[in-house]
Structure formats: structure tokens, C-alpha cells
Design a protein around this motif. Structure first.
Motif, PDB file in Angstrom:
ATOM      1  N   VAL A  49       0.836  -1.199   0.000  1.00 21.74           N
ATOM      2  CA  VAL A  49       0.000   0.000   0.000  1.00 21.74           C
ATOM      3  C   VAL A  49       0.872   1.250   0.000  1.00 21.74           C
ATOM      4  CG1 VAL A  49      -1.955  -1.133   1.119  1.00 21.74           C
ATOM      5  CG2 VAL A  49      -0.209  -0.018   2.521  1.00 21.74           C
ATOM      6  N   HIS A  50       2.189   1.061  -0.012  1.00 26.61           N
ATOM      7  CA  HIS A  50       3.132   2.175   0.031  1.00 26.61           C
ATOM      8  C   HIS A  50       3.671   2.468  -1.369  1.00 26.61           C
ATOM      9  CE1 HIS A  50       3.090   1.934   4.385  1.00 26.61           C
ATOM     10  NE2 HIS A  50       3.210   0.627   4.251  1.00 26.61           N
ATOM     11  N   LYS A  51       3.483   3.700  -1.819  1.00 25.37           N
ATOM     12  CA  LYS A  51       3.872   4.084  -3.176  1.00 25.37           C
ATOM     13  C   LYS A  51       5.352   3.788  -3.439  1.00 25.37           C
ATOM     14  CE  LYS A  51       3.927   7.941  -6.400  1.00 25.37           C
ATOM     15  NZ  LYS A  51       3.596   9.349  -6.615  1.00 25.37           N
ATOM     16  N   GLU A  52       6.222   4.120  -2.485  1.00 24.97           N
ATOM     17  CA  GLU A  52       7.659   3.913  -2.694  1.00 24.97           C
ATOM     18  C   GLU A  52       8.009   2.433  -2.856  1.00 24.97           C
ATOM     19  OE1 GLU A  52       6.655   4.327   1.612  1.00 24.97           O
ATOM     20  OE2 GLU A  52       6.388   5.692  -0.069  1.00 24.97           O
ATOM     21  N   ARG A  53       7.294   1.568  -2.148  1.00 24.12           N
ATOM     22  CA  ARG A  53       7.537   0.132  -2.308  1.00 24.12           C
ATOM     23  C   ARG A  53       6.990  -0.377  -3.638  1.00 24.12           C
ATOM     24  NH1 ARG A  53       5.857  -1.409   3.600  1.00 24.12           N
ATOM     25  NH2 ARG A  53       7.661  -0.617   4.720  1.00 24.12           N
ATOM     26  N   MET A  54       5.873   0.176  -4.071  1.00 22.48           N
ATOM     27  CA  MET A  54       5.332  -0.207  -5.385  1.00 22.48           C
ATOM     28  C   MET A  54       6.342   0.125  -6.481  1.00 22.48           C
ATOM     29  SD  MET A  54       1.400   1.023  -5.208  1.00 22.48           S
ATOM     30  CE  MET A  54       0.409   0.741  -3.763  1.00 22.48           C
ATOM     31  N   ILE A  55       6.920   1.319  -6.401  1.00 19.90           N
ATOM     32  CA  ILE A  55       7.928   1.736  -7.383  1.00 19.90           C
ATOM     33  C   ILE A  55       9.136   0.804  -7.311  1.00 19.90           C
ATOM     34  CG2 ILE A  55       9.556   3.578  -7.974  1.00 19.90           C
ATOM     35  CD1 ILE A  55       7.321   5.560  -7.006  1.00 19.90           C
ATOM     36  N   GLU A  56       9.574   0.505  -6.092  1.00 18.08           N
ATOM     37  CA  GLU A  56      10.700  -0.406  -5.889  1.00 18.08           C
ATOM     38  C   GLU A  56      10.420  -1.771  -6.515  1.00 18.08           C
ATOM     39  OE1 GLU A  56      12.063  -2.668  -1.967  1.00 18.08           O
ATOM     40  OE2 GLU A  56      12.517  -0.524  -1.865  1.00 18.08           O
ATOM     41  N   ASN A  57       9.191  -2.252  -6.358  1.00 24.51           N
ATOM     42  CA  ASN A  57       8.826  -3.567  -6.893  1.00 24.51           C
ATOM     43  C   ASN A  57       8.894  -3.617  -8.415  1.00 24.51           C
ATOM     44  OD1 ASN A  57       8.409  -4.566  -4.324  1.00 24.51           O
ATOM     45  ND2 ASN A  57       6.208  -4.267  -4.367  1.00 24.51           N
ATOM     46  N   PHE A  58       8.723  -2.488  -9.078  1.00 28.95           N
ATOM     47  CA  PHE A  58       8.820  -2.450 -10.543  1.00 28.95           C
ATOM     48  C   PHE A  58      10.270  -2.397 -11.022  1.00 28.95           C
ATOM     49  CE2 PHE A  58       4.370  -0.804 -10.478  1.00 28.95           C
ATOM     50  CZ  PHE A  58       3.830  -1.797 -11.268  1.00 28.95           C
ATOM     51  N   ASN A  59      11.156  -1.940 -10.166  1.00 25.79           N
ATOM     52  CA  ASN A  59      12.554  -1.757 -10.563  1.00 25.79           C
ATOM     53  C   ASN A  59      13.375  -3.026 -10.364  1.00 25.79           C
ATOM     54  OD1 ASN A  59      12.328   0.922 -11.435  1.00 25.79           O
ATOM     55  ND2 ASN A  59      12.354   1.639  -9.322  1.00 25.79           N
ATOM     56  N   VAL A  60      12.942  -4.098 -11.011  1.00 23.39           N
ATOM     57  CA  VAL A  60      13.651  -5.381 -10.915  1.00 23.39           C
ATOM     58  C   VAL A  60      14.031  -5.912 -12.297  1.00 23.39           C
ATOM     59  CG1 VAL A  60      12.611  -6.023  -8.707  1.00 23.39           C
ATOM     60  CG2 VAL A  60      11.490  -6.695 -10.847  1.00 23.39           C
ATOM     61  N   PHE A  61      13.885  -5.095 -13.310  1.00 25.58           N
ATOM     62  CA  PHE A  61      14.168  -5.544 -14.673  1.00 25.58           C
ATOM     63  C   PHE A  61      15.461  -4.963 -15.231  1.00 25.58           C
ATOM     64  CE2 PHE A  61       9.585  -5.900 -14.032  1.00 25.58           C
ATOM     65  CZ  PHE A  61       9.424  -7.249 -14.310  1.00 25.58           C
TER      66      PHE A  61
END
Length: 115
Positions: A49-61
Motif C-alpha cells: 500500500v506504500h507508493k515507494e515500495r510499489m515503485i521499488e517492486n517495478f525496478n527489478v528488470f
């Protein structure tokens, strides 16, 4: 179905192997875990539910774990569920019953959305 982070149980986010691998790539333990799943062909749907973690989760490619990293993480497998035994018929029946009860008692159309 599995939770890609096991809800952080057993100190997963503080695991020294994952932290060391993360430092090697400039990534967090969560990003390392997501990347490990992705490289194994597992579809992951991390929840936050945390925006910064959502962004972090996308940065794995923008990185790939090498074979040694993949093997180290694989060695961490305890061959047990962090949640419940999937082999225990009573537990599986309980889980199915709980899911069905929640479906019948929950109307998501009435939820307040803040997006």
C-alpha cells in the motif's frame, strides 16, 4: 498460490544472504526476491500500500542474478510452507471453507477507494 515474500516471515527481509546479494546489485532484499522468482519463470504479484515500495517492486528488470546468486537463494528453501501445511487435509479443508465464507460475506463494491 504463494506470497513472493512469505509476508516477511522468519526474518526474510533481514536475511544476510539476500542482503549481501542485494548490495552486489544495489538492490533491496525484496527486489532480489522478486528477481529470483521472475528468473525462475514464476509470475509474481507483490502487494503493498506504500507508493515507494510499489515503485521499488517495478525496478527489478534492470539487473539479473547470476547462477551463483540463484543457487544461493535456492539453497534457502526449507521445503515447508511459511503459512500452513498444504499436505494436511484438515488444514486444506479449513482454508477452502474460510475462503468461501469470506467470498459470501464480502461485497467489494462497497469498499471506499482512495485512488
Amino acid at each position: 498460490m504463494q506470497a513472493p515474500f512469505g509476508e516477511g516471515r522468519n526474518g526474510l527481509f533481514e536475511n544476510e544472504v539476500l542482503k549481501m546479494i542485494g548490495q552486489k546489485y544495489g538492490k533491496t532484499t525484496a527486489q532480489v526476491m522478486l528477481r529470483w522468482h521472475i528468473q525462475r519463470g514464476v509470475i509474481v504479484i507483490p502487494k503493498s500500500v506504500h507508493k515507494e515500495r510499489m515503485i521499488e517492486n517495478f525496478n527489478v528488470f534492470d539487473f539479473a542474478l547470476d547462477e551463483n546468486d540463484m543457487n544461493q537463494i535456492s539453497q534457502m528453501d526449507t521445503a515447508t510452507s511459511a503459512f500452513f501445511s498444504h499436505q494436511d487435509p484438515a488444514m486444506v479443508e479449513w482454508f477452502v471453507k474460510m475462503v468461501e465464507e469470506r467470498k459470501s460475506q464480502h461485497d467489494s463494491s462497497k469498499e471506499k477507494k482512495n485512488w
